[in-house]
Design a protein around this motif. Structure first.
Motif, short mmCIF file in Angstrom:
data_model
loop_
_atom_site.label_atom_id
_atom_site.label_comp_id
_atom_site.label_asym_id
_atom_site.label_seq_id
_atom_site.Cartn_x
_atom_site.Cartn_y
_atom_site.Cartn_z
N ARG A 131 15.50 -33.62 26.68
CA ARG A 131 14.24 -33.16 27.28
C ARG A 131 13.82 -34.12 28.39
O ARG A 131 13.49 -33.70 29.49
CB ARG A 131 13.17 -33.10 26.19
N GLN B 260 17.57 -30.83 22.11
CA GLN B 260 16.17 -30.87 21.69
C GLN B 260 15.96 -30.25 20.31
O GLN B 260 15.02 -30.59 19.60
CB GLN B 260 15.29 -30.09 22.68
N HIS C 78 10.30 -27.90 30.64
CA HIS C 78 11.14 -28.66 29.71
C HIS C 78 12.19 -27.78 29.02
O HIS C 78 13.13 -28.31 28.44
CB HIS C 78 10.29 -29.31 28.62
N THR C 79 11.98 -26.47 29.02
CA THR C 79 12.99 -25.62 28.38
C THR C 79 14.20 -25.41 29.29
O THR C 79 15.24 -24.96 28.85
CB THR C 79 12.43 -24.22 28.02
N THR D 251 15.72 -30.69 32.72
CA THR D 251 14.62 -30.35 31.81
C THR D 251 13.50 -31.38 31.87
O THR D 251 12.44 -31.17 31.30
CB THR D 251 15.13 -30.30 30.35
#
Ligand SMILES: O=C(O)[C@H](O)COP(=O)(O)O
Ligand SMILES: [Mn+2]
Ligand SMILES: [Mn+2]
Length: 559
Positions: free
Chosen positions: A172, A256, A434-435, A499
């Motif tokens: 992440r 993640q 972040h995804t 990300t």
């Protein structure tokens, strides 16, 4: 009293020209930086008419400010910004050496081993295991691998004979897939310790977003999954080798979100559950995603999930994570003393404050804003509203998140005229960024823009002022690039998705019918950063900031 023990004079001087009593909306777009317009800049690709129109006000009403590196108290200019240091700087109006840097200094000088916290845990070394739990990467946002390496070395040199590391994989703050390399590095360090007679192994693991590192009590199941693996030695996946574990589990999940696993011996027995008489250190320096585990480790009365087993341990955090709750009570490095924040001053001066976000960012505009302090300064003057975040999903599935609900709450707070400052964090650009899902991040940016419009419209109605800014970059760049800015591809020809946050500057815009004539951005603070915002906001409330605050970004010119 200030935290230094000195008497603080809370009274702020009146601003020579700017009036008091204007409702001020303070909007922080999380993860919204400024970068060149291309197809990987989701803010550029998205329709963001409100933010675009604010930009038209440059240079008097719109500018860029620094949000990474030294401007926010991080060790180097290569350190990207993050929410903790960003909101700390925004709220405190000064730049404090942050956790990452304080730990670096304590490790370099060896002072970390002389403090109370290390002495406390080291009393277990003779008979018990030292457990280290934390995020395994070099992201520098919550933790850093090199700090873990130094701590492993330092603890073993000072008597730790049996060490178990409970890892949380990142993907992440760093590239997805990089966890394999970090685990390999850690394994080779542990092998060297074993050569020197220290029984050192990885004991458990899992992906940070699925195991342990929840925040603001959004989903205790995340912490429970970690607890079961780390403390009880129980997890759905068992491996004899951590590199193999991560490689195998990555077939169905990204770094993640790796499911929890434990490392077992040849008899299928977990190699490192936490037992009575042992020491535990959570080696993240950043607070928000360690507070929940710290509560589970430290509190006798605890009802958030059934811990089943509650070993009598000696526990220390890398830092103390919550100054108000004094959590945890023992820690290796003292946290930055972020005192006299703008929120505390303004409340003392009668500024009624409303703060709101959804759960995943709620503590950003309250806890981080107020210098890592939970709770109100004065409940009569403040209202903090948390909108429950969706639980158990990745936010690319719901990229609008609760942006419009946050906008509505802020609008209602403004129109109620019960507050002088209405402060929000709008999470979309960051949480969806972040995804790594570019299309979803475009939708996210549009939703954030709509929320800004809703709040600005309300400010128009009450004759107020708005300040729109961001805490660091994220959604404006979704690919890893080479030095000349070209997108990078991996060996199989796949675009390398970014990300993480970025080192980009962020915008700040001021406006609204209540903004006095002649107010504009000064041009003599070209290096202005997030820490300059607090003095600016104090001015817009009609006050002059304390002398040691970073200078205001605005001036008032007579027409
Ligand atoms: O904790 C996270 O989600 C990331 O590591 C950093 O994001 P934030 O600093 O925006 O919270
Ligand atoms: Mn952020
Ligand atoms: Mn973020």
């Amino acid at each position: 009293m200030g935290s230094s023990g000195q008497q603080v004079s809370w009274k702020l001087a009146d601003h020579p020209t700017l009036p008091k009593g204007k409702t001020l909306a303070l909007i922080v777009l999380d993860g919204w930086g400024e970068d060149k317009p291309d197809e990987y800049n989701c803010i550029h690709v998205a329709q963001t008419p409100t933010m675009d129109s604010l930009k038209q006000g440059a240079p008097e009403k719109w500018r860029l400010i620094r949000a990474h590196g030294k401007a926010v108290g991080l060790p180097t200019e290569d350190d990207m910004g993050n929410s903790e240091v960003g909101h700390n700087a925004l709220g405190a109006g000064r730049i404090f050496a942050q956790g990452a840097k304080l730990v670096d200094i304590a490790l370099a000088s060896g002072k970390i081993y002389e403090g109370e916290g290390f002495k406390y845990i080291s009393e277990c070394f003779e008979k018990g295991t030292l457990h280290l739990i934390g995020l395994l990467s070099d992201g520098g946002v919550h933790s850093r691998l090199d700090q873990l390496q130094l701590l492993l070395k330092g603890a073993s040199e000072r008597g730790a004979k049996r060490i178990r590391v409970h890892i949380l994989t990142d993907g992440r703050d760093v590239l997805d897939g990089s966890s394999v390399g970090f685990v390999e590095t850690l394994e080779s360090d542990l092998a060297k310790l074993r050569e020197n007679g220290v029984d050192a192994q990885i004991a458990s693991g899992g992906g940070r977003m699925y195991v342990t590192m929840d925040r603001y009590e959004n989903d205790w199941d995340v912490v429970k999954r970690g607890w079961d693996a780390q403390v009880r030695g129980e997890a759905p996946h068992k491996f004899t080798n951590a590199v193999e574990a991560v490689k195998k589990l990555r077939e169905n999940a990204n770094d993640q979100y790796l499911p929890p696993f434990v490392i077992v011996d040849e008899n299928e027995k977990a190699v490192g559950p936490i037992e009575d008489g042992e020491a535990v250190v959570t080696f993240n320096f950043r607070a928000d995603r360690m507070v929940m585990l710290a509560k589970a480790l430290e509190y006798q009365d605890f009802d958030k999930f059934d811990r089943v087993k509650v070993p009598k341990i000696r526990y220390a955090g890398m830092l103390q994570y919550d100054g108000e709750l004094k959590l945890p009570g023992r820690y290796l490095v003292s946290p930055p003393e972020i005192d006299r924040t703008s929120g505390e001053y303004l409340v003392h001066n009668g500024v009624r404050t409303f703060a709101c976000s959804e759960t995943v960012k709620f503590g950003h505009v309250t806890f981080f804003w107020n210098g890592n302090r939970s709770g109100y300064f004065n409940p009569e003057m403040e209202e903090y509203v948390e909108i429950p975040s969706d639980v158990g999903i990745t936010f690319n599935v719901q990229p609008k998140m609760k942006a419009l609900e946050i906008g509505e709450k802020a609008r209602d707070a403004i129109l109620s005229r019960k507050f002088d400052q209405v402060r929000v964090n709008i999470p979309n650009g960051d949480m969806v960024g972040h995804t790594g899902d570019i299309q979803a991040t475009v939708v996210a940016c549009k939703a954030a823009d709509e929320a800004v419009k809703m709040i600005i419209d309300a400010i128009e109605q009450v004759g107020g002022i708005y300040v729109v800014t961001a805490d660091h970059g994220n959604a404006e760049d979704m690919v890893k690039r080479n030095k000349s800015g070209q997108p990078l591809y991996d060996k199989s020809g796949k675009l390398q998705i970014l990300t993480s946050h970025t080192c980009q500057p962020v915008p700040i815009a001021i406006g609204g019918p209540g903004l006095a004539a002649g107010v504009r951005f000064r041009n003599d603070v070209p290096d202005g950063g997030l820490a300059n915002v607090a003095a600016t906001v104090m001015n817009l409330h009609g006050y002059v900031a304390p002398n040691d605050y970073e200078p205001t970004l605005i001036e008032v010119v007579s027409n």
